[in-house]
Design an enzyme around this catalytic site. Structure first.
Site, PDB file in Angstrom:
ATOM      1  N   ARG A 152     -40.391  62.866 -24.264  1.00 38.89           N
ATOM      2  CA  ARG A 152     -40.403  63.017 -25.718  1.00 38.89           C
ATOM      3  C   ARG A 152     -40.207  61.625 -26.308  1.00 38.89           C
ATOM      4  O   ARG A 152     -39.224  60.964 -26.022  1.00 38.89           O
ATOM      5  CB  ARG A 152     -39.295  63.946 -26.188  1.00 38.89           C
ATOM      6  CG  ARG A 152     -39.455  65.389 -25.740  1.00 38.89           C
ATOM      7  CD  ARG A 152     -38.292  66.228 -26.260  1.00 38.89           C
ATOM      8  NE  ARG A 152     -38.334  67.570 -25.746  1.00 38.89           N
ATOM      9  CZ  ARG A 152     -38.766  68.639 -26.437  1.00 38.89           C
ATOM     10  NH1 ARG A 152     -39.193  68.493 -27.671  1.00 38.89           N
ATOM     11  NH2 ARG A 152     -38.764  69.829 -25.884  1.00 38.89           N
TER      12      ARG A 152
ATOM     13  N   ARG B  57      -9.989  74.511 -13.343  1.00 36.78           N
ATOM     14  CA  ARG B  57     -10.751  75.385 -14.251  1.00 36.78           C
ATOM     15  C   ARG B  57     -12.105  74.797 -14.587  1.00 36.78           C
ATOM     16  O   ARG B  57     -13.017  75.494 -15.017  1.00 36.78           O
ATOM     17  CB  ARG B  57      -9.990  75.610 -15.557  1.00 36.78           C
ATOM     18  CG  ARG B  57      -8.663  76.294 -15.390  1.00 36.78           C
ATOM     19  CD  ARG B  57      -7.878  76.246 -16.670  1.00 36.78           C
ATOM     20  NE  ARG B  57      -7.561  74.849 -16.977  1.00 36.78           N
ATOM     21  CZ  ARG B  57      -7.075  74.435 -18.138  1.00 36.78           C
ATOM     22  NH1 ARG B  57      -6.860  75.276 -19.111  1.00 36.78           N
ATOM     23  NH2 ARG B  57      -6.804  73.157 -18.314  1.00 36.78           N
TER      24      ARG B  57
ATOM     25  N   ASP C 227     -47.203  63.066 -29.464  1.00 34.29           N
ATOM     26  CA  ASP C 227     -46.765  61.874 -28.742  1.00 34.29           C
ATOM     27  C   ASP C 227     -47.916  61.206 -28.004  1.00 34.29           C
ATOM     28  O   ASP C 227     -47.965  59.977 -27.905  1.00 34.29           O
ATOM     29  CB  ASP C 227     -45.630  62.214 -27.773  1.00 34.29           C
ATOM     30  CG  ASP C 227     -44.339  62.563 -28.496  1.00 34.29           C
ATOM     31  OD1 ASP C 227     -44.252  62.359 -29.726  1.00 34.29           O
ATOM     32  OD2 ASP C 227     -43.407  63.053 -27.827  1.00 34.29           O
TER      33      ASP C 227
ATOM     34  N   ASP D 235     -42.144  59.263 -40.613  1.00 32.84           N
ATOM     35  CA  ASP D 235     -42.189  59.195 -39.155  1.00 32.84           C
ATOM     36  C   ASP D 235     -42.905  57.943 -38.667  1.00 32.84           C
ATOM     37  O   ASP D 235     -43.950  57.554 -39.198  1.00 32.84           O
ATOM     38  CB  ASP D 235     -42.908  60.414 -38.580  1.00 32.84           C
ATOM     39  CG  ASP D 235     -42.075  61.671 -38.634  1.00 32.84           C
ATOM     40  OD1 ASP D 235     -40.875  61.590 -38.968  1.00 32.84           O
ATOM     41  OD2 ASP D 235     -42.639  62.752 -38.358  1.00 32.84           O
TER      42      ASP D 235
ATOM     43  N   LYS E 223     -28.449  57.976 -35.534  1.00 39.26           N
ATOM     44  CA  LYS E 223     -28.185  59.212 -34.802  1.00 39.26           C
ATOM     45  C   LYS E 223     -27.242  58.969 -33.640  1.00 39.26           C
ATOM     46  O   LYS E 223     -27.134  57.856 -33.127  1.00 39.26           O
ATOM     47  CB  LYS E 223     -29.469  59.870 -34.333  1.00 39.26           C
ATOM     48  CG  LYS E 223     -30.343  59.045 -33.432  1.00 39.26           C
ATOM     49  CD  LYS E 223     -31.584  59.823 -33.012  1.00 39.26           C
ATOM     50  CE  LYS E 223     -32.821  59.126 -33.487  1.00 39.26           C
ATOM     51  NZ  LYS E 223     -34.046  59.777 -33.102  1.00 39.26           N
TER      52      LYS E 223
ATOM     53  N   HIS F  63     -40.067  57.861 -30.980  1.00 40.59           N
ATOM     54  CA  HIS F  63     -40.022  58.227 -32.391  1.00 40.59           C
ATOM     55  C   HIS F  63     -39.013  57.397 -33.161  1.00 40.59           C
ATOM     56  O   HIS F  63     -37.979  57.018 -32.636  1.00 40.59           O
ATOM     57  CB  HIS F  63     -39.619  59.700 -32.564  1.00 40.59           C
ATOM     58  CG  HIS F  63     -40.437  60.644 -31.765  1.00 40.59           C
ATOM     59  ND1 HIS F  63     -39.886  61.702 -31.076  1.00 40.59           N
ATOM     60  CD2 HIS F  63     -41.764  60.706 -31.527  1.00 40.59           C
ATOM     61  CE1 HIS F  63     -40.837  62.376 -30.466  1.00 40.59           C
ATOM     62  NE2 HIS F  63     -41.990  61.786 -30.711  1.00 40.59           N
TER      63      HIS F  63
ATOM     64  N   GLN G 208     -26.956  66.560 -39.941  1.00 40.67           N
ATOM     65  CA  GLN G 208     -27.760  67.546 -39.218  1.00 40.67           C
ATOM     66  C   GLN G 208     -27.522  67.405 -37.729  1.00 40.67           C
ATOM     67  O   GLN G 208     -27.492  66.290 -37.209  1.00 40.67           O
ATOM     68  CB  GLN G 208     -29.241  67.309 -39.531  1.00 40.67           C
ATOM     69  CG  GLN G 208     -30.202  68.207 -38.803  1.00 40.67           C
ATOM     70  CD  GLN G 208     -31.647  67.866 -39.153  1.00 40.67           C
ATOM     71  OE1 GLN G 208     -31.970  67.620 -40.297  1.00 40.67           O
ATOM     72  NE2 GLN G 208     -32.507  67.842 -38.166  1.00 40.67           N
ATOM     73  N   ASP G 209     -27.340  68.524 -37.032  1.00 37.49           N
ATOM     74  CA  ASP G 209     -27.294  68.553 -35.573  1.00 37.49           C
ATOM     75  C   ASP G 209     -28.533  69.288 -35.084  1.00 37.49           C
ATOM     76  O   ASP G 209     -28.883  70.352 -35.608  1.00 37.49           O
ATOM     77  CB  ASP G 209     -26.060  69.301 -35.071  1.00 37.49           C
ATOM     78  CG  ASP G 209     -24.792  68.470 -35.122  1.00 37.49           C
ATOM     79  OD1 ASP G 209     -24.858  67.292 -35.504  1.00 37.49           O
ATOM     80  OD2 ASP G 209     -23.725  69.007 -34.777  1.00 37.49           O
TER      81      ASP G 209
ATOM     82  N   TYR H  23     -28.719  65.879 -30.832  1.00 36.53           N
ATOM     83  CA  TYR H  23     -28.851  64.778 -31.769  1.00 36.53           C
ATOM     84  C   TYR H  23     -28.003  65.085 -32.997  1.00 36.53           C
ATOM     85  O   TYR H  23     -28.087  66.177 -33.544  1.00 36.53           O
ATOM     86  CB  TYR H  23     -30.286  64.644 -32.281  1.00 36.53           C
ATOM     87  CG  TYR H  23     -31.375  64.754 -31.252  1.00 36.53           C
ATOM     88  CD1 TYR H  23     -32.034  63.623 -30.808  1.00 36.53           C
ATOM     89  CD2 TYR H  23     -31.773  65.990 -30.749  1.00 36.53           C
ATOM     90  CE1 TYR H  23     -33.052  63.712 -29.891  1.00 36.53           C
ATOM     91  CE2 TYR H  23     -32.797  66.093 -29.824  1.00 36.53           C
ATOM     92  CZ  TYR H  23     -33.442  64.945 -29.397  1.00 36.53           C
ATOM     93  OH  TYR H  23     -34.447  65.042 -28.481  1.00 36.53           O
TER      94      TYR H  23
ATOM     95  N   HIS I  60     -36.820  55.995 -30.432  1.00 37.73           N
ATOM     96  CA  HIS I  60     -36.035  56.729 -29.442  1.00 37.73           C
ATOM     97  C   HIS I  60     -36.933  57.684 -28.679  1.00 37.73           C
ATOM     98  O   HIS I  60     -37.832  58.306 -29.257  1.00 37.73           O
ATOM     99  CB  HIS I  60     -34.934  57.528 -30.158  1.00 37.73           C
ATOM    100  CG  HIS I  60     -34.196  58.448 -29.257  1.00 37.73           C
ATOM    101  ND1 HIS I  60     -34.402  59.812 -29.261  1.00 37.73           N
ATOM    102  CD2 HIS I  60     -33.276  58.203 -28.298  1.00 37.73           C
ATOM    103  CE1 HIS I  60     -33.615  60.359 -28.345  1.00 37.73           C
ATOM    104  NE2 HIS I  60     -32.927  59.407 -27.754  1.00 37.73           N
TER     105      HIS I  60
END
Length: 184
Positions: A62, A23, A170, A145, A74, A65, A50-51, A134, A121
């Protein structure tokens, strides 16, 4: 699910063990009891609030950060496609301060990372599209930040593909030397 210590201090690699049959497959992507046992503090898994999910085209980078203050923990995984995920230790006093480590995360092996507070990251998408999920332990606060350019020579990340699209934010990120000044 196996949980193993990565080379960078406090970083864990979580590797599910999927059940595969005709399957497709079924896998557990997170187990709070195993995670809390590895961390050594019962209830740590409950701190994730938070997701989030990003979708990136091939070669997009990306990062890099992070968060100031008390940082941000995370869990990171690639739900679709593949990425080279990179962490940089920005914790003064850490035995691996200033070092980076790279991991391939994909939708086949299902490995994911626990990233403790104080690390930068980022990732590069290796497939036509890549979805990265995340799970974060506190709401985003833009005033905390931290960022370092993805191509800073003092960090020395060896991205596998030429850089694709990189956001203006970035591209304008400071250098590792700038971040060291801010961290002191």
């Amino acid at each position: 699910m196996r949980i193993e210590q990565a080379r960078l201090a406090g970083v864990a690699v979580l590797t599910p063990e999927p059940f595969r049959d005709d399957r497709g497959l079924f896998t557990r992507t997170f187990d709070a009891n195993l995670f809390d046992e590895w961390i050594g503090v019962p209830g740590t898994s409950a701190s994730f609030v938070q997701d989030s999910q990003s979708r990136s085209a091939k070669a997009v980078i990306r990062g890099m950060h992070g968060r100031g203050g008390r940082g941000e923990a995370k869990l990171v995984r690639c739900a679709h496609g593949a990425v080279l995920d990179v962490l940089v230790d920005a914790r003064p006093g850490s035995p691996t301060f200033g070092e980076h480590e790279a991991f391939t995360l994909d939708d086949n092996a299902f490995r994911h990372l626990y990233v403790p507070p104080g690390l930068l990251h980022g990732f590069q998408a290796l497939t036509d599209t890549a979805d990265v999920c995340y799970r974060i332990d506190r709401p985003h606060d833009a005033s905390e930040d931290l960022a370092v350019r993805y191509d800073d020579p003092d960090v020395g990340i060896d991205w596998p593909l030429p850089a694709g699209v990189v956001s203006a934010r970035d591209s304008a990120a400071g250098s590792w030397a700038d971040l060291l000044t801010r961290l002191r």
